[in-house]
Structures are given as structure tokens and as C-alpha cells.
Design a protein around this motif. Structure first.
Motif, PDB file in Angstrom:
ATOM      1  N   VAL A   1       0.847  -1.196   0.000  1.00  0.00           N
ATOM      2  CA  VAL A   1       0.000   0.000   0.000  1.00  0.00           C
ATOM      3  C   VAL A   1       0.881   1.244   0.000  1.00  0.00           C
ATOM      4  N   ALA A   2       0.737   2.049  -1.057  1.00  0.00           N
ATOM      5  CA  ALA A   2       1.412   3.344  -1.166  1.00  0.00           C
ATOM      6  C   ALA A   2       0.521   4.257  -1.999  1.00  0.00           C
ATOM      7  N   PHE A   3       0.761   5.561  -1.915  1.00  0.00           N
ATOM      8  CA  PHE A   3      -0.125   6.510  -2.595  1.00  0.00           C
ATOM      9  C   PHE A   3       0.669   7.554  -3.379  1.00  0.00           C
ATOM     10  N   ASP A   4       1.818   7.149  -3.924  1.00  0.00           N
ATOM     11  CA  ASP A   4       2.663   8.106  -4.643  1.00  0.00           C
ATOM     12  C   ASP A   4       2.322   8.196  -6.123  1.00  0.00           C
ATOM     13  N   HIS A   5       2.106   7.092  -6.779  1.00  0.00           N
ATOM     14  CA  HIS A   5       1.905   7.058  -8.226  1.00  0.00           C
ATOM     15  C   HIS A   5       0.477   6.641  -8.541  1.00  0.00           C
ATOM     16  N   TRP A   6      -0.255   7.518  -9.245  1.00  0.00           N
ATOM     17  CA  TRP A   6      -1.682   7.320  -9.499  1.00  0.00           C
ATOM     18  C   TRP A   6      -1.921   7.145 -10.995  1.00  0.00           C
ATOM     19  N   LEU A   7      -2.710   6.115 -11.337  1.00  0.00           N
ATOM     20  CA  LEU A   7      -3.073   5.839 -12.729  1.00  0.00           C
ATOM     21  C   LEU A   7      -4.593   5.913 -12.846  1.00  0.00           C
ATOM     22  N   ILE A   8      -5.057   6.773 -13.766  1.00  0.00           N
ATOM     23  CA  ILE A   8      -6.496   6.979 -13.917  1.00  0.00           C
ATOM     24  C   ILE A   8      -6.893   6.664 -15.353  1.00  0.00           C
TER      25      ILE A   8
ATOM     26  N   ILE B   1      -9.510   6.511 -18.284  1.00  0.00           N
ATOM     27  CA  ILE B   1     -10.786   7.182 -18.532  1.00  0.00           C
ATOM     28  C   ILE B   1     -11.308   6.754 -19.894  1.00  0.00           C
ATOM     29  N   ALA B   2     -12.643   6.770 -20.000  1.00  0.00           N
ATOM     30  CA  ALA B   2     -13.278   6.420 -21.266  1.00  0.00           C
ATOM     31  C   ALA B   2     -14.445   7.346 -21.565  1.00  0.00           C
ATOM     32  N   GLY B   3     -14.564   8.438 -20.812  1.00  0.00           N
ATOM     33  CA  GLY B   3     -15.640   9.388 -21.076  1.00  0.00           C
ATOM     34  C   GLY B   3     -16.974   8.985 -20.503  1.00  0.00           C
ATOM     35  N   GLY B   4     -17.004   8.016 -19.606  1.00  0.00           N
ATOM     36  CA  GLY B   4     -18.252   7.577 -19.000  1.00  0.00           C
ATOM     37  C   GLY B   4     -18.808   8.627 -18.062  1.00  0.00           C
ATOM     38  N   PRO B   5     -20.071   8.479 -17.657  1.00  0.00           N
ATOM     39  CA  PRO B   5     -20.705   9.496 -16.820  1.00  0.00           C
ATOM     40  C   PRO B   5     -20.078   9.642 -15.450  1.00  0.00           C
ATOM     41  N   ASN B   6     -19.329   8.635 -14.989  1.00  0.00           N
ATOM     42  CA  ASN B   6     -18.718   8.728 -13.664  1.00  0.00           C
ATOM     43  C   ASN B   6     -17.221   8.994 -13.718  1.00  0.00           C
ATOM     44  N   ALA B   7     -16.688   9.201 -14.915  1.00  0.00           N
ATOM     45  CA  ALA B   7     -15.267   9.544 -14.996  1.00  0.00           C
ATOM     46  C   ALA B   7     -14.996  10.859 -14.272  1.00  0.00           C
ATOM     47  N   ALA B   8     -15.939  11.799 -14.387  1.00  0.00           N
ATOM     48  CA  ALA B   8     -15.770  13.090 -13.698  1.00  0.00           C
ATOM     49  C   ALA B   8     -15.771  12.911 -12.189  1.00  0.00           C
ATOM     50  N   ALA B   9     -16.602  11.975 -11.686  1.00  0.00           N
ATOM     51  CA  ALA B   9     -16.644  11.733 -10.237  1.00  0.00           C
ATOM     52  C   ALA B   9     -15.302  11.222  -9.736  1.00  0.00           C
ATOM     53  N   ALA B  10     -14.665  10.359 -10.509  1.00  0.00           N
ATOM     54  CA  ALA B  10     -13.347   9.854 -10.117  1.00  0.00           C
ATOM     55  C   ALA B  10     -12.305  10.964 -10.142  1.00  0.00           C
ATOM     56  N   LEU B  11     -12.370  11.809 -11.164  1.00  0.00           N
ATOM     57  CA  LEU B  11     -11.403  12.901 -11.262  1.00  0.00           C
ATOM     58  C   LEU B  11     -11.584  13.920 -10.139  1.00  0.00           C
ATOM     59  N   GLN B  12     -12.820  14.142  -9.702  1.00  0.00           N
ATOM     60  CA  GLN B  12     -13.068  15.098  -8.629  1.00  0.00           C
ATOM     61  C   GLN B  12     -12.470  14.654  -7.304  1.00  0.00           C
ATOM     62  N   LEU B  13     -12.348  13.342  -7.119  1.00  0.00           N
ATOM     63  CA  LEU B  13     -11.765  12.842  -5.874  1.00  0.00           C
ATOM     64  C   LEU B  13     -10.248  12.825  -5.906  1.00  0.00           C
ATOM     65  N   LEU B  14      -9.662  12.979  -7.081  1.00  0.00           N
ATOM     66  CA  LEU B  14      -8.214  12.848  -7.199  1.00  0.00           C
ATOM     67  C   LEU B  14      -7.448  13.897  -6.384  1.00  0.00           C
ATOM     68  N   PRO B  15      -7.871  15.173  -6.361  1.00  0.00           N
ATOM     69  CA  PRO B  15      -7.128  16.128  -5.510  1.00  0.00           C
ATOM     70  C   PRO B  15      -7.071  15.704  -4.050  1.00  0.00           C
TER      71      PRO B  15
ATOM     72  N   ILE C   1      -4.739   2.474  -8.916  1.00  0.00           N
ATOM     73  CA  ILE C   1      -5.532   2.634 -10.135  1.00  0.00           C
ATOM     74  C   ILE C   1      -6.912   3.113  -9.716  1.00  0.00           C
ATOM     75  N   VAL C   2      -7.349   4.255 -10.261  1.00  0.00           N
ATOM     76  CA  VAL C   2      -8.654   4.824  -9.936  1.00  0.00           C
ATOM     77  C   VAL C   2      -9.561   4.678 -11.151  1.00  0.00           C
ATOM     78  N   LEU C   3     -10.693   4.060 -10.964  1.00  0.00           N
ATOM     79  CA  LEU C   3     -11.620   3.780 -12.063  1.00  0.00           C
ATOM     80  C   LEU C   3     -12.975   4.396 -11.773  1.00  0.00           C
ATOM     81  N   GLY C   4     -13.574   4.943 -12.788  1.00  0.00           N
ATOM     82  CA  GLY C   4     -14.954   5.426 -12.688  1.00  0.00           C
ATOM     83  C   GLY C   4     -15.835   4.609 -13.616  1.00  0.00           C
TER      84      GLY C   4
ATOM     85  N   LEU D   1     -12.521   2.150  -7.019  1.00  0.00           N
ATOM     86  CA  LEU D   1     -13.638   2.245  -7.960  1.00  0.00           C
ATOM     87  C   LEU D   1     -14.632   3.260  -7.436  1.00  0.00           C
ATOM     88  N   VAL D   2     -15.004   4.198  -8.290  1.00  0.00           N
ATOM     89  CA  VAL D   2     -15.905   5.289  -7.904  1.00  0.00           C
ATOM     90  C   VAL D   2     -17.204   5.176  -8.681  1.00  0.00           C
ATOM     91  N   ARG D   3     -18.306   5.165  -7.956  1.00  0.00           N
ATOM     92  CA  ARG D   3     -19.622   5.215  -8.590  1.00  0.00           C
ATOM     93  C   ARG D   3     -20.360   6.419  -8.039  1.00  0.00           C
TER      94      ARG D   3
END
Length: 879
Positions: free
Chosen positions: A742-749, A751-765, A835-838, A867-869
Motif C-alpha cells: 500500500v502506497a499513494f505516490d503514483h496514481w493511474l487513472i 478514462i473512457a468518457g463515461g458518466p462517472n469519470a468526472a466523479a473519479a477525477l473530482q476525488l483525485l485532488p 488505479i482509480v476507475l470510474g 472504484l468510484v460510482r
């Protein structure tokens, strides 16, 4: 929405026993006609073959007809109905055991035609076994034309099988006994009634139109068979030999099947059956004329007209050629060959007994011919019993063929002895072993099906929201808007008077009514279809499907006591598949709070964190705290203690020491992070239910919970609890599958333009605050031409994130046919901790069948996966 009323239902279902009588009569007539057509067709074509062999060179006619007939029948089976191969009895047994298998008019017709062609071509098989499948197929088709409940359809198929066998042997009692002995083991009144009537009519039709069938008119040919005490030892020996050779014959069937499957695996079914026909023809051309006609051979042996040399030859040839034909997959049964083999064996034993009696001066049965005939008939029953493992059916079949009471004791001695010996060689039903050979395993003690013992009372919801009939339409619309239900029972003075659905409200504009003055009594469906609490779940399913309903009121008299919906049944089936059988029964009672702590309610929202694993709980709290600090949320910690549904949560004593200790530890960590922490412990029947109740009661805006990353539960994507939350929770849901490190240095997101991709991006900060030097990679999987595919999606995402992040954001467009494979490969090739997925709620559920991408990535990768819904609208929640 037009619904069937209870009056219409009673009109349709009135006199169900009378309808069963009519259907049994139809099944008996049709099965009898099919058996007559089969018998006449085999006789006519077979006679043509025998006549041609006498007029033209037998060495040419017999092999050629056998090969061509085998090729034709194999082609018809392979092209139109693969289920028609073999005897057909294993297929019927599988269908009656609720194994998905085609059984309809198509199968019956193909079976009828191919059996005629096969037997007339000279292959050594019988027509009586196929009549079982033909009768069952015709009955199954009737049950499709006249919709019935699944259990009643099963009984109709059993009646068709009984009628087919009864018509094939002209033995109605044997038809019923075989179905009960081999298929159903069910002595209920309806099963026996329909089977007996169908068998009787089938046998009558066959006897009237097709002649005596296998009945040899014994009383006209010779005196009645005789039986004396001195015959008992020889009959026991006959039973021992029949049991041993019958067991060997059963084993030989599987040897022949294995040879065709392994050695001849490159040959198609038509070629295999054609080869069997060719071999049968080549052997028949070298044998005496009686061997060219199966029916004539049986008469020849049973009447004792053959010498012992010819009888022994007949037994050996019939034994081998039957195995050759059956192993090829040719359509045909082993009933008639078993009777011929038993007859030959009985004649041989009878001749030995006669010679010994003459040598010792003892007298047994009177006369040489009569003695041989008695043993021949006893041998028929004994060998049949050894092969089919049905001693009762064997005794009754031979008795009904001969109608000679003097044969009952010899048949009982030989058949029971043979059965006991054969069962020691290979225990269990031959047809069950044949199904297992083809990968269909029937339990010897069948596991109770989901619907076997459940009733409407077991699954119905006892707390029912109702409306009054004098409620105005406007008030009804408001009631629907406040509830997630799509229909309400209408109750006046405690009595059910109707049901109203959203469709009724939608159709209001088509009716000549003033909306302002209309009441529910004007638009509801009066006297709706209902069930009693003790109605079987099978009957409930039948009503729901038959009348296209989504819910059924449960009533005692006119009093509404509950309601059962399709969702209740689906939930029960899901619990059954996951092994949670304790969930069957009444709907779970509300969870009960046994411990809670409260901090000052200073946040703008509230985040729920269910905790289970003490090792992962602090890490989940860090993630939840990062989100809470960004959004100014409070955190609600939840522990759920599960109790059986037989115990009320509010009345069940539980031990909560470990749960309180974990919550206090997490509260301490939360205070260090300067975040308001609330906590509670709930006792509940179901974890998902407790979480949903907490979300509703505590007005939760976002839920963070751990997730294993995979599930072994059939029909589930993420697991029982998580699937329920994804489906029903209105708030945002964040699932966290912990990585190996478990580490939180390198983040991979990705995206495919789905309706919840924005929700995942909003949590990234918020997530990136967990590291002192984070970096972010935004990737998009491109499956087409990389040069023609644009990267606007990635650039827009980076532009959205840039003002809110204090770390580098890199674009990573990658090419690949598989999204899962491409993302997993990138996570290995470049630094990646998380890996963050929406994914949208609908998208995830639709991918249950096609393969869920987030679940697949989590399973394939050893990185931490989030995984973000996003939140869902109330009207989209599952009812």
C-alpha cells in the motif's frame, strides 16, 4: 396496464383436474398414433429390406442398406435435432430432473423418422425406448401450447413418457411403473392419474390400430406355461447368469461409447452410424435368414423353435451388434434387444434344465416346448431387469405381453436375482450413468431445489404500503413520487379491493375521466390476481409469468397479509446461489443500534465508513479522511454484527467488545486528523441492509468501503454486499481494493468518457494529499488506429485537474484490444501504486454478462484499485 382479475383467473384455471384429464387423453392418443406409425414404418421398410435381400445378392443389399440408412439417420439427427441421438430415455430423465435440454415437437418428429430409418436398415436396436422420448416430446410441446406451471409441465412429460412406453409394448401398467420407478419416484395423485390415463389410452390406440405388438398370442400358439418347485434352482441360475451378462452388457455400452468417442472421434455422427449399419449388414448376410428380421428372431427364439447352437449364436451376435449400434449414437433403444438376449439365454438354460431333468428322472415344467418357453420368458424379464435396473417394470412388461399368471413367480425369481447381481457389478440406473458419461450428473439424493418447499409466506413482504380507493388521482401521484414502488394494493376497511400501478396513471389520459375528480376506484384494477400464503413458490412464479405481473398480493380471504414481487424472488435466488440459504423466509427486520457515539455536527456532509478488517481499517480511514477534509465532511464509522433471521435483531444478545475496541481506536486516529468522527454498532440480519438503513437515517453523502477485488459467488460482480450497495445506495460509493504493497505516490487513472469519470477525477485532488510527492497519469485505451484516434478526452481531463493539483499530470494514450490487458500492462511497465476507475451503475450491471472491466482489472492487478460510482437519482434506485 391491463391486469388479469381473479375472476378471469378462476375462469382460466377452473377445473384443473378436468383439464388434466383432457390433456392426458390427448397425450395418450397422440403417443399411441406415433407408436403405431413407428411400428408400421419399421415393419414396412424393414420388410422391403428383407424382401430385397431375398431377391438380390444379400452380400450387396444388406451392407448397402445398412450403411445408407445409418448415413441418412445420422444426417437428420446432426442437422435437425442432436438431442434425438441414442435411446432418448436419458434425455427424458434429464428433462424431468430440470436439466436444460430440448424436448419438443421437433425432437419427437426427428426421433420418429430416424428410428424408422435406422431399424429398417438392420441396426440391432429397439423402437420401444424411443417411443418414450417421442411421447415425452409431444407432451412437452403440448405444455408449451397450453401454458402450465413448471411442476405440472413435468408431470405432463412424465405422462407422455408413460404413454409412449405403454404404446410401444401394449403394456399400460408397465408404462406407468417404469416412469415412477425410473424417472419420478412420485406417487402423488396427479402424477399417477395423468400417467395411468395417458398410458391406458396410448396402449388402447396402439392395440386397436397396430395389432398386438410384442404380444405373441401365447394361448393360441401353445398351452399356458407351467411352473413347479423343481424349476426354482434353474430359475435362480438363470437370474445369476442374466445378472452377470446383463451387467457385462451395461459395461459394454460404455466401452462402445468410449471407442466411438476416442478412436472414431474424427468421424461425424452420420459416418459413425453408417459404419455401424455397414457392420450389421455384413454380419447379417453371413447368418441364417431369421437373423435379418428382429421381430421374427424374437418369436423364433421365444417359442423354442431354434436349436441350442442357433440360440447361442443369436445371443452372441445380438449382444455384439447391439453394442456396436448403440455406441455409434444411432437412434434406438435397448429394451427390445434386452428381451431378445434374455429370451435366448432363457432357452439355453431351459434346454440344460430339460436334459438334466430327463437324465435324473425329475419332472419340472410339462413338455419340452413348454419348459423352454417358460425359461425364455423368465429370461426376458431377468435380462431386462439386469440392464435397466427396473425389476418391477420387467416383471410387468413380460406379464402384460403374455397375460399368463403362471409366469409371475418365474419372472419374480429371475428378475429379482438378476437385478441384485447386476447392481453389484454396476450400481445405479444405467440411464443415470449414461447422463454422467455425457457430463450431466444427477444426484442420487437430489438436492432440494430453491422452489421445492418455499411458499409465498416465506418470501412475501409483510409490511405493505397501501392506498385507499377514495384517494384522488392527484394524491396518488404524490404517493408514487414519495415512494420507490411502482404499484400499490388498494385496501378499504382492511380488505383488498384492487391494485394500481404507474402504468394505470400513465393511461389516465386515454380514459374519459376528469383528472381533478377521478379517484383510484376509477383507474385501479379491481379484484386483482392474488395468492394464498401457503401457495407454492412454483405457483407464484407461474402466475407472475403467465399474466406478466411484477407483484402479487398475498391474501387470506379478502384480507391483505403481504405482497411478493419479482425482486423478492430474485433476491432469494441470489442468496440460494451464494449459499446463504438462511436468508430464505420473511424479509429481514430493521437493524438495531446497540452502541453509538456522536461528535459535533460541524461538517457540510457526512461520509460513511463501514469497517470489518482491523488491518485495513486505518488505511481506509486515511482515504476517507482525505475526502472528508477536501469536502468538509464528517465521518460515520459503522460496525455490523450479523444474526440469524430467526432471531430479532432488537432481542438477540451479542458480544460487541472487539467492535467497540476497533471503533475507539479509529476515533482516536480521526481526532488526530481533526475530523468529526461518529460511530455506531448495528445488529442486523443482513450487512447490506444495515448499511442502506444507515445511509438513509444518517443522510450519508458518500460511502467508502473495502472490497476484496473479486467474488466466487455466481451471478455477482463484486460480491453480495457490494453489488447491493452499487444497485441501491443513492449516495456516492467508493470501493477500495488494497494492493499487495500500500502506497499513494503514483496514481493511474484510466478514462473512457463515461458518466462517472468526472466523479473519479473530482476525488483525485483529495487522494493526492496522501503523498508528499505524488504524480498522476491519465490514460485512455485506444482500440482503433492510433493515428486516427484523438486525445481530446485526455487533454480535457488534464485541463480539469490542473488548477486543483500541485503535482505533475501526464497523458498516456495506449493501444490495445483489451481494456483490462492494456491498463494492467501499463501499471506494470510504469510506476503505479493506485488505479482509480470510474464506472456507471448501468454499465457495471450490463457487464455482468459480458465481463466487468473494473472487476477484471482489480482481479488482474496487484495494485490498489479504487472504484468510484457517483450518486444516483431516486427514480433510478431499485425497488
Amino acid at each position: 396496464m391491463a391486469l388479469f382479475s381473479s375472476r378471469q383467473l378462476r375462469h382460466l384455471l377452473v377445473g384443473s383436474k378436468r383439464l388434466a384429464i383432457y390433456e392426458a387423453c390427448i397425450i395418450g392418443v397422440v403417443s399411441g398414433l406415433a407408436a403405431v406409425f413407428l411400428k408400421q414404418g419399421v415393419g414396412w421398410l424393414g420388410g422391403f429390406r428383407v424382401q430385397a435381400a431375398s431377391q438380390y445378392p444379400a452380400w450387396l443389399v444388406l451392407p448397402l442398406v445398412g450403411a445408407l440408412g445409418g448415413l441418412l439417420s445420422g444426417f437428420l439427427i446432426e442437422r435437425f435435432a442432436p438431442e434425438a441421438a441414442g435411446s432418448g430415455i436419458p434425455q427424458v430423465k434429464a428433462a424431468l430432473a430440470n436439466v436444460p435440454m430440448a424436448l419438443n415437437l421437433r425432437v419427437a418428429l426427428v426421433k420418429l423418422v430416424t428410428v424408422i430409418v435406422t431399424l429398417a436398415s438392420g441396426l440391432n436396436l429397439g423402437r420401444q425406448g424411443p417411443t418414450v422420448q417421442i411421447g415425452a416430446g409431444l407432451a412437452a410441446q403440448l405444455s408449451q401450447w397450453i401454458p402450465t406451471s413448471p411442476e405440472y409441465r413435468r408431470q405432463l412429460i412424465a405422462a407422455g413418457a408413460a404413454a409412449g412406453l405403454a404404446a410401444g409394448f401394449n403394456a399400460p401398467i408397465a408404462g406407468v411403473l417404469f416412469v415412477v420407478e425410473e424417472f419420478l419416484q412420485d406417487f402423488s395423485g396427479l402424477t399417477l392419474g395423468t400417467a395411468i390415463l395417458a398410458s391406458f389410452i396410448g396402449a388402447v390406440v396402439s392395440r386397436l390400430l397396430g395389432g398386438q405388438g410384442l404380444s405373441l398370442n401365447w394361448h393360441e400358439i401353445m398351452p399356458s406355461a407351467q411352473f413347479q418347485l423343481v424349476d426354482v434352482p434353474y430359475l435362480v441360475i438363470l437370474g445369476l447368469l442374466a445378472g452377470a451378462l446383463g451387467g457385462l452388457f451395461s459395461q459394454g455400452i460404455f466401452v462402445s461409447l468410449a471407442f466411438n468417442r476416442q478412436v472414431l472421434r474424427r468421424l461425424s455422427l452420420p459416418l459413425k452410424i453408417g459404419l455401424a449399419g455397414l457392420i450389421s449388414g455384413l454380419v447379417a448376410m453371413m447368418l441364417p435368414t431369421p437373423f435379418r428380421d428382429n421381430t421374427g428372431l424374437q418369436d423364433f427364439l421365444s417359442t423354442g423353435a431354434a436349436t441350442w447352437q442357433l440360440t447361442l449364436l443369436a445371443f452372441f451376435v445380438k449382444f455384439v451388434l447391439t453394442l456396436v449400434a448403440y455406441g455409434s449414437g444411432a437412434p434406438g433403444g435397448i429394451f427390445a434387444p434386452s428381451l431378445v438376449l434374455g429370451s435366448a439365454l432363457g432357452v439355453l438354460v431351459g434346454l440344460v434344465a430339460q436334459n438334466l431333468e430327463l437324465a435324473t428322472g425329475l419332472t419340472g415344467a410339462v413338455g419340452t416346448v413348454n419348459s423352454t418357453t417358460t425359461y425364455a420368458l423368465a429370461g426376458m424379464g431377468a435380462f431386462f431387469s439386469a440392464v435397466t435396473r427396473g425389476p418391477i417394470t420387467a416383471i410387468v412388461i413380460v406379464f402384460e405381453i403374455t397375460t399368463d399368471f403362471n409366469l409371475v413367480l418365474p419372472l419374480m425369481i429371475g428378475s429379482v436375482t438378476a437385478y441384485l447381481v447386476a447392481d453389484r457389478i454396476m450400481s445405479g440406473s444405467l440411464y443415470t450413468h449414461l447422463l454422467a458419461w455425457n457430463g450431466i450428473h444427477l444426484e442420487s439424493t437430489p438436492k432440494e431445489a430453491l422452489w421445492d418447499n418455499l411458499t409465498a409466506a416465506d418470501l412475501m413482504q409483510r409490511r405493505v404500503e397501501t392506498l385507499a380507493s377514495n384517494l384522488t388521482v392527484t394524491e396518488a401521484v404524490q404517493a408514487f413520487s414519495r415512494s420507490h414502488h411502482r404499484g400499490f394494493p388498494v385496501v378499504d376497511h382492511g380488505k383488498l379491493v384492487g391494485i394500481v400501478t404507474q402504468s394505470d396513471l400513465a393511461d389516465l389520459t386515454r380514459r374519459p375521466l376528469k383528472v381533478e375528480e377521478a379517484t383510484l376506484a376509477d383507474i385501479m384494477t379491481p379484484q386483482p390476481v392474488t395468492v394464498n400464503p401457503d401457495a407454492s413458490l412454483t405457483h407464484v412464479l407461474y402466475l407472475l409469468n403467465r399474466f406478466k405481473l411484477s407483484r402479487l398480493p398475498v391474501t387470506e380471504g379478502h384480507k391483505l397479509v403481504g405482497i411478493i414481487t419479482r425482486a423478492d424472488i430474485i433476491r432469494a435466488e441470489s442468496d440460494y446461489l451464494s449459499g446463504e440459504t438462511q436468508n430464505f423466509g420473511p424479509q429481514p427486520e430493521p437493524s438495531y443500534v446497540i452502541y453509538q457515539t456522536r461528535s459535533p455536527a460541524t461538517g457540510k456532509g457526512r461520509l460513511l465508513l463501514p469497517v470489518y478488517n482491523p488491518r485495513n481499517a486505518p488505511i481506509l480511514l486515511r482515504l476517507a479522511a482525505a475526502i472528508a477534509q477536501q469536502r468538509d465532511y464528517e465521518i460515520e464509522l459503522l460496525q455490523v454484527i450479523v444474526v440469524p433471521r430467526t432471531n430479532a435483531p432488537a432481542e438477540t444478545p451479542v458480544r460487541s467488545t472487539h467492535s467497540r475496541r476497533l471503533l475507539r481506536h479509529l476515533e482516536t486516529l480521526g481526532r488526530d486528523l481533526q475530523i468529526p468522527i461518529h460511530s455506531q454498532i448495528r445488529v442486523s440480519h443482513d450487512i447490506a441492509q444495515a448499511i442502506l438503513e444507515t445511509i438513509q437515517e444518517r443522510h450519508i453523502d458518500l460511502t467508502v468501503m473495502g472490497w476484496k477485488g473479486q467474488t466466487l459467488t455466481p451471478g455477482r460482480v463484486f460480491g453480495s454486499v457490494v453489488d447491493t450497495l452499487i444497485r441501491q445506495a443513492a449516495c456516492e460509493v467508493v470501493l477500495v481494493k488494497m494492493g499487495r504493497e500500500v502506497a499513494f505516490d503514483h496514481w493511474l487513472i484510466p478514462i473512457a468518457g463515461g458518466p462517472n469519470a468526472a466523479a473519479a477525477l473530482q476525488l483525485l485532488p483529495a487522494f493526492t494529499t496522501l503523498s508528499e510527492a505524488p504524480d498522476v497519469r491519465i490514460c485512455q485505451v485506444i482500440s482503433g488506429d492510433p493515428e486516427e484516434s484523438g486525445t481530446e478526452l485526455i487533454q480535457n481531463a488534464i485541463a480539469t485537474l490542473h488548477p486543483h493539483l500541485r503535482c505533475p499530470v501526464l497523458a498516456r494514450p495506449i493501444w490495445g484490444q483489451s481494456v483490462t490487458g492494456a491498463v494492467t500492462r501499463l501499471a506494470w511497465q510504469e510506476p503505479c501504486d493506485v488505479i482509480v476507475l470510474g464506472a456507471s451503475r448501468e454499465g457495471m450491471l450490463k457487464q455482468v454478462i459480458q465481463g466487468n472491466i473494473p472487476e477484471a482489472i482489480a482481479r488482474a492487478s496487484n495494485r490498489t484499485v479504487i472504484l468510484v460510482r457517483g450518486a444516483i437519482a431516486p427514480e433510478d434506485q431499485a425497488s
